[in-house]
Design an enzyme around this catalytic site. Structure first.
Site: not given
Ligand code: IPE
Ligand code: IPE
Ligand code: MG
Length: 246
Positions: A21, A38, A131
């Site tokens: 995240d 990303h 792995l």
């Molecule tokens: C969780 O992250 C999903 C992934 C890392 C793929 P999100 O950014 O989507 O989660 P929330 O919405 O903050 O809970």
């Molecule tokens: C995690 O990073 C990747 C996915 C959920 C695809 P985020 O895109 O959720 O990044 P933040 O949480 O908005 O910073």
């Molecule tokens: Mg996120």
């Protein structure tokens, strides 16, 4: 002693799961669009997969795209999907070289092109013995548990299993993760302290590790740090400390 040297190799977790995240916030802090985050998230995936393989961890599960993430702006979803396709194309050789086997768990609603690329890579790497890298894609734990319930109900209806014979193993064996042990260690980056519908059944006794580091900044040292901390925890499984020391 370096962090890596502090890891007790005989007590390595077999399965590490990561909620990757913070890509969006990482990009924002640099004045860039979310997709830029990303892209650099992919670099972290590359490095962490390599580190896990080098250490001898058997399973690495990465929460890559949740079913809830389909609610994001279409442009971001499209960007992530095309990033997936290009990354698989670029990384397959490295996976083969590092003896990494790819698996995917999720609800099969990815665009055909993405699914085809993934299937191809899964097939190419299926005989690798190092792995196992598991990508949770269009995954959510409640979806997975619901599917397991459906499948068990069908087996009961067909007379393949007896209701009274249903136990925890029956549930475990009907989850999409049935081919691997539960994660001993679950890591979430970016300072959020929630599970966001990931591996709810499987993390019943996992050690949880939260770090403020945003996913694109999560490097090999950060992984070593998480493992060292995990190895300093006392996993009691309901027992007392004294019992464990005996
Ligand atoms: C969780 O992250 C999903 C992934 C890392 C793929 P999100 O950014 O989507 O989660 P929330 O919405 O903050 O809970
Ligand atoms: C995690 O990073 C990747 C996915 C959920 C695809 P985020 O895109 O959720 O990044 P933040 O949480 O908005 O910073
Ligand atoms: Mg996120």
């Amino acid at each position: 002693m370096s962090l890596k040297e502090q890891i007790v190799m005989s007590q390595l977790p077999q399965h590490v799961a990561i909620i990757m995240d913070g890509n969006g916030r990482w990009a924002k802090s640099k004045g860039k669009i979310r997709l830029f985050g990303h892209k650099f998230g992919v670099r972290a995936v590359h490095n962490i997969t390599e580190a896990a393989a080098e250490l001898g961890i058997k399973y690495l599960t990465l929460y890559t795209f949740s079913t809830e993430n389909w609610s994001r702006p279409l442009a971001e979803i499209k960007g992530i999907m095309s990033l997936l396709v290009s990354t698989i194309a670029e990384e397959t050789e490295t996976l083969l070289k590092n003896n990494v086997r790819l698996r995917v768990i999720g609800n099969n609603s990815l665009p055909d092109k993405v699914q085809a690329k993934l299937d191809e890579c899964v097939k190419k790497t299926e005989n690798n013995t190092g792995l196992t890298l598991v990508l949770a894609l269009s995954y959510s734990s409640r979806w997975e548990i619901t599917e397991a319930v459906r499948s068990i109900a069908k087996q009961v209806k067909d007379g393949a299993i007896d209701i009274d014979a249903i136990d925890q193993n029956t549930v475990q064996n009907n989850l999409s993760t049935s081919f691997m042990p539960d994660p001993e260690l679950l890591i979430r980056t970016s300072g959020e302290c929630r599970i966001s519908n990931f591996l709810l059944w499987q993390i019943a006794y996992s050690e949880l590790y939260f770090t403020d580091t945003l996913w694109p900044d999560f490097d090999k040292e950060e992984l070593y740090k998480a493992i060292v901390e995990y190895q300093h925890r006392e996993r009691r499984f309901g027992m007392t400390s004294e019992q464990l020391k005996k």
